[in-house]
Scaffold this motif. Structure first.
Motif, mmCIF file in Angstrom:
data_model
loop_
_atom_site.group_PDB
_atom_site.id
_atom_site.type_symbol
_atom_site.label_atom_id
_atom_site.label_comp_id
_atom_site.label_asym_id
_atom_site.label_seq_id
_atom_site.Cartn_x
_atom_site.Cartn_y
_atom_site.Cartn_z
ATOM 1 N N UNK A 122 0.835 -1.203 0.000
ATOM 2 C CA UNK A 122 0.000 0.000 0.000
ATOM 3 C C UNK A 122 0.871 1.256 0.000
ATOM 4 N N UNK A 123 1.955 1.239 0.806
ATOM 5 C CA UNK A 123 2.826 2.418 0.895
ATOM 6 C C UNK A 123 3.506 2.708 -0.433
ATOM 7 N N UNK A 124 4.049 1.673 -1.071
ATOM 8 C CA UNK A 124 4.735 1.884 -2.352
ATOM 9 C C UNK A 124 3.733 2.310 -3.434
ATOM 10 N N UNK A 125 2.577 1.649 -3.462
ATOM 11 C CA UNK A 125 1.557 2.005 -4.446
ATOM 12 C C UNK A 125 1.085 3.441 -4.243
ATOM 13 N N UNK A 126 0.795 3.792 -2.988
ATOM 14 C CA UNK A 126 0.351 5.150 -2.698
ATOM 15 C C UNK A 126 1.436 6.175 -2.971
ATOM 16 N N UNK A 127 2.688 5.827 -2.625
ATOM 17 C CA UNK A 127 3.796 6.737 -2.892
ATOM 18 C C UNK A 127 3.991 6.974 -4.376
ATOM 19 N N UNK A 128 3.843 5.922 -5.181
ATOM 20 C CA UNK A 128 3.997 6.058 -6.635
ATOM 21 C C UNK A 128 2.922 6.978 -7.215
ATOM 22 N N UNK A 129 1.686 6.811 -6.725
ATOM 23 C CA UNK A 129 0.615 7.692 -7.197
ATOM 24 C C UNK A 129 0.855 9.133 -6.754
ATOM 25 N N UNK A 130 1.321 9.309 -5.499
ATOM 26 C CA UNK A 130 1.630 10.648 -5.002
ATOM 27 C C UNK A 130 2.760 11.280 -5.808
ATOM 28 N N UNK A 131 3.800 10.473 -6.088
ATOM 29 C CA UNK A 131 4.915 10.992 -6.879
ATOM 30 C C UNK A 131 4.483 11.423 -8.258
ATOM 31 N N UNK A 132 3.636 10.616 -8.894
ATOM 32 C CA UNK A 132 3.121 10.993 -10.209
ATOM 33 C C UNK A 132 2.305 12.276 -10.152
ATOM 34 N N UNK A 133 1.510 12.425 -9.082
ATOM 35 C CA UNK A 133 0.725 13.645 -8.922
ATOM 36 C C UNK A 133 1.584 14.874 -8.711
ATOM 37 N N UNK A 134 2.651 14.717 -7.904
ATOM 38 C CA UNK A 134 3.568 15.838 -7.660
ATOM 39 C C UNK A 134 4.238 16.266 -8.964
ATOM 40 N N UNK A 135 4.650 15.291 -9.776
ATOM 41 C CA UNK A 135 5.265 15.607 -11.075
ATOM 42 C C UNK A 135 4.260 16.323 -11.978
ATOM 43 N N UNK A 136 3.012 15.840 -11.970
ATOM 44 C CA UNK A 136 1.995 16.435 -12.844
ATOM 45 C C UNK A 136 1.702 17.884 -12.461
ATOM 46 N N UNK A 137 1.829 18.227 -11.172
ATOM 47 C CA UNK A 137 1.555 19.583 -10.700
ATOM 48 C C UNK A 137 2.727 20.536 -10.929
#
Length: 416
Positions: free
Chosen positions: A141-156
């Motif tokens: 869950x942590x890695x999956x959530x972190x990957x989604x968060x990282x992608x969101x940070x890049x997109x912003x």
């Protein structure tokens, strides 16, 4: 807060920054001027450092204590992440991966050994497999959530002068600082002696801890079999970790489309890994840990072979998700079996030894499977990796020899 709750919280905080870095770990050095070959070369430094230091740092953990080694790892991780945020040359990236290798060697084992030590001290018959399976859920869950968060940070991004690919590194530094603070607050450990004399004594005790772990492997065919499973497992891992994007690229006819598909597929795979870890206690209670390990290793061989043999994208992605479901389930089973073969004084050393064996296995797998992929096709390489995974299954069924009756010993010594 219970030991298990503290363990799972600290584990989640440790792996969340890892997931955060997934979208940028390869792209960031390319953005800053490194070629793909240079980026690959500096990443390889980490594996070499881990291979060299894995066992000595495990011995240090057993000799010095779990908490101080994990704190040192956290400080080193913060230093390396700060360097990454500023790195713009191949030398700087090389130092970053060198520090990451030391960090990962220090980080491998202390937290898990701390949890198992406390759980078994409170109850020698404690169900550590359930705790370890929940750790697999948390990691997924942590890695999956972190990957989604990282992608969101890049997109912003970008954020003013901060590039979009640098932003996740800065967020990661903040999260790592939170993780280190929680280790200092929540990870309690009783040590009889402290200070410089204690540190010197612990350092002197490292060779003994290492030799103790080696003796355990040499003296126990069960431990030797489990370590051999790790070797085969690591050899087969590139078949689904490294070759999946290449397989999709061949099916889609486009590297860009394959890369875009791997983002959500990778996040879903870690979610599937968490699901597998959550469900595994049910199977362990029904058929036992050894037969569960046997079944899962065979199942992963089948799913990876499916990735290589199925013709459509949907089939490959489906097999990929099933592979990670089994992968997440197998990790806590293997760890639980390993932990039950050793007592506290050598626990971290044995974990490190098991992890260390995985490094040459992974390197050999990368060399062999990519060579096969280049000559015979990615599908053939995946089938070879699947065979390596499946062939290790019977090793989980190895048992310790039964004690020899005293009358038999006497008969042997007297020649009767």
């Amino acid at each position: 807060m219970s030991i298990r709750a503290r363990f799972l919280l600290l584990l989640g905080l440790r792996w969340l920054p890892v997931g955060l870095m997934i979208p940028v770990s390869v792209l960031l050095p390319l953005e800053r001027g490194l070629t793909l070959a240079q980026a690959g070369s500096v990443v390889a430094i980490q594996g070499a450092v881990v291979l060299i230091l894995e066992l000595p740092t495990g011995g240090l953990t057993d000799a010095l204590g779990r908490r101080p080694v994990l704190v040192a790892a956290g400080v080193l991780s913060l230093v390396s992440a700060t360097l990454l945020a500023c790195a713009h040359s191949i030398a700087a990236f090389a130092v970053y991966w060198l520090l990451q290798g030391i960090y990962r060697a220090l980080d491998s084992g202390p937290l898990e050994a701390w949890f198992v030590d406390h759980a078994l001290a409170a109850d020698p018959a404690a169900d550590i497999e359930t705790g370890l399976s929940r750790s697999g859920v948390v990691i997924g869950v942590a890695v999956s959530g972190g990957a989604l968060l990282g992608g969101g940070v890049v997109a912003l991004g970008p954020w003013g002068p901060i590039s979009a690919l640098t932003a996740p590194v800065l967020v990661s530094i903040v999260l790592q600082a939170v993780s280190l603070t929680c280790v200092l607050v929540l990870m309690t450990e009783e040590r009889a002696v402290r200070g410089v004399a204690a540190l010197a004594a612990s350092v002197r005790g490292v060779p003994g801890a290492i030799l103790g772990a080696v003796r355990i492997v040499r003296g126990s065919r069960v431990v030797a079999a489990l370590v051999a499973v790790e070797l085969f497992w690591s050899f087969g891992m590139p078949a689904f970790e490294t070759l999946t994007p290449v397989r999709l690229s061949a099916l889609l006819g486009s590297s860009d489309r394959a890369s875009a598909l791997m983002g959500p597929a990778g996040s879903a795979a870690w979610g599937a890994s968490a699901l597998g870890a959550a469900l595994i206690p049910l199977l362990v209670r029904r058929i036992g840990a050894r037969w569960t390990g046997f079944t899962l290793r065979l199942a992963q061989g089948v799913t990876v072979a499916g990735m290589g043999l199925l013709g459509g994208v949907a089939g490959v992605i489906g097999a990929y998700l099933l592979t990670y479901t089994v992968h997440g389930a197998a990790n806590p089973v293997h760890a639980g079996l390993l932990h039950r073969q050793v007592d506290g004084p050598h626990r971290a050393s044995l974990i490190s030894l098991n992890s260390m064996v995985g490094q040459p296995g992974l390197s050999l797998g990368m060399i062999a499977l990519t060579a096969v992929a280049g000559s015979a096709g990615v599908g053939a390489a995946m089938v070879l990796g699947a065979a390596a995974l499946a062939v290790a299954a019977p090793l989980y069924l190895v048992k310790a020899p039964a004690p020899q009756p005293m009358w038999s010993l006497r008969a042997t010594t007297t020649g009767v």
